[in-house]
Structure formats: structure tokens, C-alpha cells
Scaffold this motif. Structure first.
Motif: not given
Length: 196
Positions: A174-190
């Protein structure tokens, strides 16, 4: 890292549970090691030591750590007092469901979602993403609690293995999946920030 500190008492519980029964002399007393009841005593002791050390070093415990410690003392204590492993089997489901309730309740109580309070200092995300992430934690804890309950009362011969390795494995995935999800959206936020 701190999520894995919470697994130290559980790992010690597993090791003692798997020991072939033996008697150890400790401070002039005979102590039985091996099996569910000595493992439960080790779980309680290790939880008090781990969370007590964290409390001394950090001068505080997170609410989840207080809940975990209280559940360990309550369900572990009842297991020893009534000499029935049934109480301990309910610990993981109840704790997981209380965590789910906490994450869900933060949608209605307070000005920020629980996951946003936990990660908001390090990550900037749109509110919609925080909401999805918080609901994902609700679903994770509901599933984890249900899986623990199902295995504990359906597959009694492997419930301790599942309690340790199944819970740890589900958490890591779950933490790995959350990290992947966050990385995708952090890139979008940047990208969004650079357009502004």
C-alpha cells in the motif's frame, strides 16, 4: 521508517510464538517460552518498551501509537487473563477499523483530512487528491482489518504468520502504491506551479 518501528513488537511476538516450548530461569523464576501466551506477554512487554522509549526520546506519541499500545495492553491482557487467544485475534481487526474510522471521520471533523495533517508539511496537493488519498487509507484499513479477522478465525493454523507477514506485506504494498500515486500527482503539481 517509523511505520516499521511499530512492527518490532509484532516480530518479537512471532519469534517467541514459533519457539519450541522451553522453560527459562529468569531472576529466580521459571518462565515458559513458546506458544501463544508467552508470545502475548512478549508482545505486551515489547510494546511498552518500544513506545515508552519513543515517548522518552520524542516526548510524545502519535495518536495511532497510543491506540496501538492501548489495544495491545487491552487485548493482550485479556488473552493472558482469560487464557484465550480469541481476544488477541480481535486486536488487529479492531485497531485497523479504528484507524479507518479516524481517517473517515476527518472528512467531517476538523479543517484538514487526516492524511493531509500527516503529509501536508512535506507535500502540496490539490484538495481532490488529498480526498482520494484519505479515502484510500480508509479502504486499506477496512480491508486489512477484515483480512486479519477472516484469516484469524478461518485459517487458525496460519493466523500468526498472516498477522506478521500478511500485515507487513499489505502495508508495504500500500505504501509503494501510495508513493507511485503521489509521485504522479506531485509532478502534475510542479507542472501547474511552473505555469503560474
Amino acid at each position: 521508517m517509523k511505520q516499521f518501528i511499530d512492527f518490532i513488537p509484532l516480530i518479537l511476538f512471532f519469534i517467541v510464538f514459533k519457539l519450541d516450548p522451553l522453560t527459562v530461569e529468569l531472576a529466580g523464576h521459571s518462565v515458559e517460552l513458546g506458544g501463544i501466551f508467552s508470545a502475548t506477554a512478549v508482545l505486551i512487554l515489547a510494546s511498552v518498551v518500544v513506545y515508552g522509549t519513543l515517548l522518552v526520546l520524542q516526548r510524545r506519541l502519535e495518536k495511532g501509537q497510543w491506540l496501538t499500545l492501548a489495544a495491545c495492553l487491552l487485548f493482550g491482557g485479556m488473552t493472558l487473563a482469560f487464557h484465550s487467544e480469541t481476544f488477541l485475534k480481535w486486536k488487529a481487526p479492531v485497531v485497523n477499523w479504528l484507524f479507518a474510522l479516524g481517517f473517515l471521520g476527518s472528512h467531517f471533523i476538523g479543517d484538514k483530512l487526516l492524511i493531509q495533517r500527516m503529509l501536508g508539511h512535506a507535500v502540496q496537493l490539490p484538495q481532490q487528491i488529498w480526498t482520494r488519498l484519505n479515502l484510500a487509507w480508509v479502504a486499506f484499513f477496512l480491508f486489512s482489518g477484515s483480512a486479519n479477522l477472516f484469516v484469524a478465525f478461518t485459517y487458525q493454523e496460519i493466523w500468526v504468520d498472516f498477522k506478521v507477514f500478511g500485515s507487513l506485506g499489505m502495508t508495504v504494498l500500500f505504501l509503494v502504491a501510495q508513493g507511485v500515486y503521489l509521485a504522479r500527482h506531485m509532478h502534475d503539481a510542479d507542472t501547474q506551479d511552473s505555469k503560474d
